[in-house]
Scaffold this active site. Sequence first.
Site, PDB file in Angstrom:
ATOM      1  N   LYS A 196       0.854  -1.189   0.000  1.00 54.34           N
ATOM      2  CA  LYS A 196       0.000   0.000   0.000  1.00 54.34           C
ATOM      3  C   LYS A 196       0.886   1.235   0.000  1.00 54.34           C
ATOM      4  O   LYS A 196       1.744   1.396   0.869  1.00 54.34           O
ATOM      5  CB  LYS A 196      -0.910   0.003   1.234  1.00 54.34           C
ATOM      6  CG  LYS A 196      -1.763   1.260   1.309  1.00 54.34           C
ATOM      7  CD  LYS A 196      -2.801   1.169   2.398  1.00 54.34           C
ATOM      8  CE  LYS A 196      -3.571   2.466   2.507  1.00 54.34           C
ATOM      9  NZ  LYS A 196      -4.595   2.384   3.558  1.00 54.34           N
ATOM     10  N   LYS A 254      -2.292  -1.439  -3.700  1.00 53.69           N
ATOM     11  CA  LYS A 254      -3.161  -0.263  -3.610  1.00 53.69           C
ATOM     12  C   LYS A 254      -2.346   1.011  -3.694  1.00 53.69           C
ATOM     13  O   LYS A 254      -1.309   1.069  -3.027  1.00 53.69           O
ATOM     14  CB  LYS A 254      -3.900  -0.337  -2.270  1.00 53.69           C
ATOM     15  CG  LYS A 254      -4.793   0.836  -1.965  1.00 53.69           C
ATOM     16  CD  LYS A 254      -5.436   0.643  -0.611  1.00 53.69           C
ATOM     17  CE  LYS A 254      -6.354   1.806  -0.318  1.00 53.69           C
ATOM     18  NZ  LYS A 254      -6.961   1.681   0.999  1.00 53.69           N
TER      19      LYS A 254
HETATM   20  C1  PBG Z   1      -6.879   3.841   5.788  1.00 56.68           C
HETATM   21  C2  PBG Z   1      -7.479   3.531   4.474  1.00 56.68           C
HETATM   22  C3  PBG Z   1      -7.408   4.363   3.369  1.00 56.68           C
HETATM   23  C4  PBG Z   1      -8.097   3.756   2.361  1.00 56.68           C
HETATM   24  C5  PBG Z   1      -8.569   2.545   2.843  1.00 56.68           C
HETATM   25  N1  PBG Z   1      -8.168   2.406   4.163  1.00 56.68           N
HETATM   26  C6  PBG Z   1      -6.828   5.715   3.208  1.00 56.68           C
HETATM   27  C7  PBG Z   1      -5.517   5.980   3.759  1.00 56.68           C
HETATM   28  O1  PBG Z   1      -4.650   5.116   3.836  1.00 56.68           O
HETATM   29  O2  PBG Z   1      -5.327   7.130   4.154  1.00 56.68           O
HETATM   30  C8  PBG Z   1      -8.254   4.354   0.999  1.00 56.68           C
HETATM   31  C9  PBG Z   1      -9.379   3.919   0.189  1.00 56.68           C
HETATM   32  C10 PBG Z   1      -9.708   4.812  -0.928  1.00 56.68           C
HETATM   33  O3  PBG Z   1      -9.104   5.882  -1.168  1.00 56.68           O
HETATM   34  O4  PBG Z   1     -10.650   4.447  -1.632  1.00 56.68           O
HETATM   35  N2  PBG Z   1      -6.553   2.782   6.583  1.00 56.68           N
END
Ligand code: PBG
Length: 329
Positions: A196, A254
């Site tokens: 991620k 991601k």
């Molecule tokens: C945070 C989380 C995020 C998303 C899913 N879980 C955002 C981040 O890491 O700040 C992003 C999902 C999206 O943008 O659709 N744990």
Amino acid sequence: MFPYNRHRRLRKNESLRNLVRETHLTPNDFVLPIFIAEGKNVKEAIPSMPGIYRHSLDLTIQEVKEIWNLGIKAVNVYVKVNSNLKDNTGKEAWNPDGLMQQTIKEIKNAVPEMVVMPDVALDPYSIYGHDGIVQNGQILNDATNDALVKMSLSHAEAGADFVAPSDMMDGRIGAIREALEENNFPDVGIISYAAKYASSFYGPFRDALNSAPVDMQNVPKDKKTYQMDYHNAQEALREVEEDIAEGADIVMVKPGMAYLDIVRLVKDNYNIPVSVFQVSGEYAMLKAAAANGWLDHEKVMLESLTAFKRAGADMIFTYFSKEAAKLLG
Ligand code: PBG
């Protein structure tokens, strides 16, 4: 050699193109992220994500039945936490009667075969908008893992099929796996957000949950000390390798569209199901262009989703799940 080889022979009409098609997209490929709000009969629009809502639990159940009938078999659950329940420990995250725990139970009651994958991370519960506990300008790794373990166990107790840690702390997959085994949840799986990236494509999601890092002294204003640097690809392999060794059942890459190279790299290097997350900013971009008449909405949606499968993803987390499932039939 030309003229004996003419690639266009295989593209002559739709029937031929279908015969030689390499990638097939179906509603079974989708996981729909859903946002839950407190209250009854609540349906709140999220302006930066047209067509996506925060639903109260009663409306969520209707929605889950509807998407089941469209062929969508999995949901990834997020809750919007009231500000008065936020702190720097995340303790509301493992409240057995919390909104997330109630949601998991009610979805499993209403549609038992629906695969329920609650998000595991502290950001919706954090006064600082971070995925972990903040101390002296740092996000604590090991203390956060203890919290994530409690959160995961509470999701398992509520009936989750999988937990979906999206936080990027080191070692949390092993810690969660061990706790699930010790507490008699051997069949609860872990989908690990292994690769991620610290991305600016998450903006609309943070609007949806009011979960952006706060602008305060001694609070990091971004997530770069735990999420990956988007300049790196080899590092994703180390992350994935580690999470597999610790007991992940599925790994995630991601965001999605700008990271197809990473999806392919992971798929080619490991024998494990790979998921990809088409994140909120990707959804917002396509929606905005379509709303302006600049792109054909249905066509770019299906093209982008198919690209994930072509890159090697086994499943796709996408806010387009419902619209795409309707089209795919
Ligand atoms: C945070 C989380 C995020 C998303 C899913 N879980 C955002 C981040 O890491 O700040 C992003 C999902 C999206 O943008 O659709 N744990």
